[in-house]
Design a protein around this motif. Structure first.
Motif, PDB file in Angstrom:
ATOM      1  N   GLY A 245       0.817  -1.205   0.000  1.00  0.00           N
ATOM      2  CA  GLY A 245       0.000   0.000   0.000  1.00  0.00           C
ATOM      3  C   GLY A 245       0.852   1.257   0.000  1.00  0.00           C
ATOM      4  O   GLY A 245       0.560   2.213  -0.720  1.00  0.00           O
ATOM      5  N   ALA A 246       1.925   1.265   0.791  1.00  0.00           N
ATOM      6  CA  ALA A 246       2.811   2.429   0.837  1.00  0.00           C
ATOM      7  C   ALA A 246       3.498   2.648  -0.505  1.00  0.00           C
ATOM      8  O   ALA A 246       3.628   3.784  -0.976  1.00  0.00           O
ATOM      9  CB  ALA A 246       3.859   2.238   1.941  1.00  0.00           C
ATOM     10  N   ARG A 247       3.930   1.565  -1.140  1.00  0.00           N
ATOM     11  CA  ARG A 247       4.591   1.689  -2.444  1.00  0.00           C
ATOM     12  C   ARG A 247       3.612   2.198  -3.504  1.00  0.00           C
ATOM     13  O   ARG A 247       3.960   3.063  -4.321  1.00  0.00           O
ATOM     14  CB  ARG A 247       5.159   0.332  -2.856  1.00  0.00           C
ATOM     15  CG  ARG A 247       5.838   0.315  -4.223  1.00  0.00           C
ATOM     16  CD  ARG A 247       7.041   1.262  -4.276  1.00  0.00           C
ATOM     17  NE  ARG A 247       8.025   0.928  -3.288  1.00  0.00           N
ATOM     18  CZ  ARG A 247       8.974   0.006  -3.451  1.00  0.00           C
ATOM     19  NH1 ARG A 247       9.037  -0.680  -4.599  1.00  0.00           N
ATOM     20  NH2 ARG A 247       9.846  -0.229  -2.506  1.00  0.00           N
ATOM     21  N   LEU A 248       2.384   1.701  -3.480  1.00  0.00           N
ATOM     22  CA  LEU A 248       1.390   2.139  -4.456  1.00  0.00           C
ATOM     23  C   LEU A 248       0.993   3.593  -4.233  1.00  0.00           C
ATOM     24  O   LEU A 248       0.675   4.318  -5.184  1.00  0.00           O
ATOM     25  CB  LEU A 248       0.156   1.238  -4.395  1.00  0.00           C
ATOM     26  CG  LEU A 248       0.358  -0.168  -4.960  1.00  0.00           C
ATOM     27  CD1 LEU A 248      -0.860  -1.042  -4.688  1.00  0.00           C
ATOM     28  CD2 LEU A 248       0.632  -0.123  -6.458  1.00  0.00           C
ATOM     29  N   ARG A 249       1.020   4.036  -2.994  1.00  0.00           N
ATOM     30  CA  ARG A 249       0.760   5.456  -2.731  1.00  0.00           C
ATOM     31  C   ARG A 249       1.860   6.331  -3.322  1.00  0.00           C
ATOM     32  O   ARG A 249       1.590   7.413  -3.858  1.00  0.00           O
ATOM     33  CB  ARG A 249       0.639   5.704  -1.225  1.00  0.00           C
ATOM     34  CG  ARG A 249      -0.654   5.205  -0.611  1.00  0.00           C
ATOM     35  CD  ARG A 249      -0.775   5.617   0.853  1.00  0.00           C
ATOM     36  NE  ARG A 249      -2.024   5.160   1.441  1.00  0.00           N
ATOM     37  CZ  ARG A 249      -2.440   5.501   2.652  1.00  0.00           C
ATOM     38  NH1 ARG A 249      -1.690   6.309   3.408  1.00  0.00           N
ATOM     39  NH2 ARG A 249      -3.596   5.053   3.126  1.00  0.00           N
ATOM     40  N   GLN A 250       3.080   5.863  -3.223  1.00  0.00           N
ATOM     41  CA  GLN A 250       4.192   6.607  -3.822  1.00  0.00           C
ATOM     42  C   GLN A 250       4.051   6.662  -5.346  1.00  0.00           C
ATOM     43  O   GLN A 250       4.296   7.709  -5.961  1.00  0.00           O
ATOM     44  CB  GLN A 250       5.523   5.958  -3.426  1.00  0.00           C
ATOM     45  CG  GLN A 250       5.860   6.063  -1.956  1.00  0.00           C
ATOM     46  CD  GLN A 250       7.096   5.267  -1.585  1.00  0.00           C
ATOM     47  OE1 GLN A 250       7.614   4.478  -2.381  1.00  0.00           O
ATOM     48  NE2 GLN A 250       7.576   5.452  -0.358  1.00  0.00           N
ATOM     49  N   ILE A 251       3.663   5.539  -5.937  1.00  0.00           N
ATOM     50  CA  ILE A 251       3.466   5.497  -7.394  1.00  0.00           C
ATOM     51  C   ILE A 251       2.335   6.428  -7.801  1.00  0.00           C
ATOM     52  O   ILE A 251       2.424   7.141  -8.813  1.00  0.00           O
ATOM     53  CB  ILE A 251       3.178   4.051  -7.850  1.00  0.00           C
ATOM     54  CG1 ILE A 251       4.411   3.169  -7.625  1.00  0.00           C
ATOM     55  CG2 ILE A 251       2.763   4.017  -9.317  1.00  0.00           C
ATOM     56  CD1 ILE A 251       4.173   1.693  -7.899  1.00  0.00           C
ATOM     57  N   THR A 252       1.260   6.451  -7.015  1.00  0.00           N
ATOM     58  CA  THR A 252       0.140   7.358  -7.299  1.00  0.00           C
ATOM     59  C   THR A 252       0.598   8.803  -7.292  1.00  0.00           C
ATOM     60  O   THR A 252       0.268   9.578  -8.201  1.00  0.00           O
ATOM     61  CB  THR A 252      -0.975   7.162  -6.259  1.00  0.00           C
ATOM     62  OG1 THR A 252      -1.499   5.844  -6.370  1.00  0.00           O
ATOM     63  CG2 THR A 252      -2.092   8.177  -6.465  1.00  0.00           C
ATOM     64  N   GLN A 253       1.343   9.180  -6.275  1.00  0.00           N
ATOM     65  CA  GLN A 253       1.803  10.570  -6.178  1.00  0.00           C
ATOM     66  C   GLN A 253       2.724  10.937  -7.340  1.00  0.00           C
ATOM     67  O   GLN A 253       2.665  12.052  -7.868  1.00  0.00           O
ATOM     68  CB  GLN A 253       2.516  10.795  -4.845  1.00  0.00           C
ATOM     69  CG  GLN A 253       1.603  10.687  -3.643  1.00  0.00           C
ATOM     70  CD  GLN A 253       2.308  11.056  -2.350  1.00  0.00           C
ATOM     71  OE1 GLN A 253       2.615  12.213  -2.096  1.00  0.00           O
ATOM     72  NE2 GLN A 253       2.597  10.052  -1.538  1.00  0.00           N
ATOM     73  N   LEU A 254       3.556   9.988  -7.735  1.00  0.00           N
ATOM     74  CA  LEU A 254       4.494  10.257  -8.822  1.00  0.00           C
ATOM     75  C   LEU A 254       3.769  10.409 -10.156  1.00  0.00           C
ATOM     76  O   LEU A 254       3.995  11.382 -10.890  1.00  0.00           O
ATOM     77  CB  LEU A 254       5.523   9.126  -8.905  1.00  0.00           C
ATOM     78  CG  LEU A 254       6.573   9.237 -10.020  1.00  0.00           C
ATOM     79  CD1 LEU A 254       7.467  10.452  -9.789  1.00  0.00           C
ATOM     80  CD2 LEU A 254       7.404   7.967 -10.110  1.00  0.00           C
ATOM     81  N   LEU A 255       2.900   9.452 -10.474  1.00  0.00           N
ATOM     82  CA  LEU A 255       2.268   9.429 -11.790  1.00  0.00           C
ATOM     83  C   LEU A 255       1.096  10.406 -11.897  1.00  0.00           C
ATOM     84  O   LEU A 255       0.928  11.076 -12.924  1.00  0.00           O
ATOM     85  CB  LEU A 255       1.784   8.018 -12.116  1.00  0.00           C
ATOM     86  CG  LEU A 255       2.847   6.933 -12.255  1.00  0.00           C
ATOM     87  CD1 LEU A 255       2.205   5.602 -12.600  1.00  0.00           C
ATOM     88  CD2 LEU A 255       3.879   7.309 -13.305  1.00  0.00           C
ATOM     89  N   ALA A 256       0.258  10.463 -10.875  1.00  0.00           N
ATOM     90  CA  ALA A 256      -0.955  11.281 -10.965  1.00  0.00           C
ATOM     91  C   ALA A 256      -0.704  12.751 -10.706  1.00  0.00           C
ATOM     92  O   ALA A 256      -1.454  13.603 -11.208  1.00  0.00           O
ATOM     93  CB  ALA A 256      -2.007  10.758  -9.996  1.00  0.00           C
TER      94      ALA A 256
END
Length: 311
Positions: A245-256
């Motif tokens: 979940g923490a990694r996917l939150r980082q990916i969300t912030q980066l991409l979105a």
């Protein structure tokens, strides 16, 4: 909750499509953008294409897709039904607006009125989609003040970035419009962070003790209701590891948010056509990021029915 890709794509695609439709209807209705054939054809095609693709995708999560039409009959009590009704009604002024813009080459008069009505219908439809989840009391992460505004903010954000890519492609972009994209993306980023912070600190009042009415001590199950996974556990009891979940939150912030902001900021200093290419890239990256954000929206939600299964 189980994050089925059909629902994840539906949420992302329709949000972006309705956001773009609302902006096109508003700008067209006030004659802010020219009634160019190709601009209207590609713009309305992209907006309506995303909406239709999202709506069709959502039927993939139904056990009997051929019975989806029955959802329209429950509009008095169901937000899902209201969403369906609003989406269909919105197609009427949107279609008239597209016909007037593309085939008659005008955005004033009755075409402008149709565009304004399409924009209003798009906003209402997004709100009904948000209320589907915000009205669900058993899911505390959704039943909060963050859900409905979040749907509106993210729809406006993705729609504005798509509109920027469209206008930049026709060399019609402006500094004001770019600034609006940056502001909406920053707002979306801040709202997403605030939502995550709220959910992480959320204390769900319902427990096995309160569910059974047995005060004092700790209530626990002596035997599990089922010996293997059932429908409820699959759909309502989905769990995601904290590290994932923490990694996917980082990916969300980066991409979105982060990458689109950086690319759009660079567009300020670039001439056409590099500005158009970076604008399209920002829209594609942001759409991918919002797919991840939507997946997390479902995956991190916890339904109180899992208390029955000792979770």
């Amino acid at each position: 909750m189980h994050p089925a890709f059909s629902v994840v794509f539906f949420t992302t695609a329709t949000g972006a499509g309705y956001g773009l439709l609302a902006l096109l209807g508003t700008l067209g209705g006030f004659q802010i953008i020219p009634p160019d054939f190709w601009l209207g054809f590609i713009g309305m095609g992209l907006a309506l294409g995303l909406i239709v693709a999202g709506l069709l995708s959502s039927t993939g999560h139904l056990g009997r897709p051929e019975r989806a039409w029955r959802a329209f009959s429950q509009w008095r009590s169901s937000w899902l039904s209201r969403e369906g009704v609003a989406s269909v009604i919105t197609f009427i002024p949107a279609g008239l607006f597209g016909i007037g813009w593309i085939f008659f080459g005008k955005t004033d008069g009755w075409v402008g009125i149709a565009g304004s009505l399409a924009a209003i219908g798009a906003i209402i439809t997004v709100c009904t989609t948000g209320m589907i989840y915000a009205s669900l009391k058993p899911i505390a992460q959704w039943h909060s003040r963050f859900t409905l505004p979040g749907y509106v903010i993210f729809s406006a954000m993705t729609g504005s970035v798509l509109l920027n890519a469209l206008l930049q492609g026709f060399a019609l972009g402006s500094k004001v419009q770019l600034a609006a994209c940056l502001l909406l993306t920053l707002t979306g980023w801040g709202w997403k962070l605030a939502t995550w912070r709220y959910n992480d600190r959320l204390e769900i009042p319902t427990t096995a003790n309160t569910a059974t009415g047995l005060a004092g001590g700790t209530v626990r199950s002596l035997e599990w209701p089922h010996t293997e996974e059932n429908y409820l556990l699959k759909e309502m009891g989905f769990r995601i590891a904290r590290k994932h979940g923490a990694r996917l939150r980082q990916i969300t912030q980066l991409l979105a948010f982060a990458l689109p902001l950086g690319l759009l900021a660079i567009v300020f200093a670039l001439p056409w056509p590099p500005a158009a290419l970076l604008s399209v890239l920002a829209a594609v990256i942001q759409f991918a990021g919002m797919l991840v954000a939507s997946w997390l929206f479902f995956a991190e939600a916890k339904h109180t029915v899992t208390l029955y299964y000792g979770r």
